[in-house]
Design a protein around this motif. Sequence first.
Motif: not given
Length: 368
Positions: A106-110, A121-129, A258-260
């Motif tokens: 997950p990554v969010r702009r804090f 408004n950056i709020d996503m979930l990257v799913i890596r196989e 650092g926030v990931a």
Amino acid sequence: MTDYDIAVIPGDGIGPEVVDAALAVLRECGARYGLELDYTSYDFSADLYRRTGRKITAADMDEIGTADAVLFGAMGLPNVRGPEGLELGAQVEMRAHYGLFASLRPVRRFPGVQSPVTAKNIDMLVIRETTEGMFAGLADEHEPSDESASDRMTITRATCEKLFDLAFAQARARRKRGTPGHVTLLHKSNALRSNVLMEKVFDEVAARNPDVGSAKYYIDAGSMYLVTDPERFDVVVSENIFGDIVSEIAAGLVGGLGVAPSADVSPTHGVFQPSHGSAPDIAGKGIANPIAMILSAAMMLDWLGERHGDDRCTRAAQSIQAAVEAALATGPRARDLGGTAGTQDVVEAVLGALPAQLENPALAATDS
């Protein structure tokens, strides 16, 4: 009586420092929520291999796998490599051994953290196989050569179905907290036969989930859109190496690694670690940013809460998320986020921002 057994693998470089930071936050949450977590540490670092030639084995992973979850720091040193020339680290072996087919990133702009893009408004979930793709052939026999080398990319229907089922389930769950509930596949089916199959299975799974929107982009175009229009993405899913690269692009949008945080998961096992590496150049200086590791610990609690129906874990995870957001908004901030704070300063800020909670959930529910 112990509620959960946690295997801890600190690793190399800043790994032990950020793991200690996360453990400090977990212990405080344990005290507040009546959670008893028992920690067992294991050393399978690249430094151990350099000193002794020992690395993780199947028997080691069988032992570690009896724990309820694994908290993993960072592993690998650039100058410590195996006979084939690759860096040493247990992550790939553990993914294969436990069937950890997906890495949730997950990554969010804090608030309070600078971004190189203007999107708010950056709020996503990257799913890596994480078990196939360009990493599928790592165990293949390899004849060293200075003239040529090759890597194998393999995609299977079975893994794609699990991966995409998870992606759509995550999108549906995220929609409950206000995200669009949308899945995007990043692929390269115009040039790679393996990705033709991946796209085909994605279309089939999308058709079985008509309540969740979906889209597809070639990986090159999709990477551009991540930078130029990141707000269009909710859940992003991709092949192993594409997903690795995309997750770091996404992290760069919100302040960096650092926030990931991340979680490598299967239906039965979970390994939780920051997305960053071991950063040996700053190890031992007390300046590493522990936020990604602390957020990974929160993901671990959330995963345990969901698997075991344990509301204490879920509420503790939410408290850590809230405390991190508050600490980032007001400071102090670590050096990689433009601040001057050391590791311990950040830990104390997070601990100080933890919301006060009663240990008894029944009392907490009736208190008003």
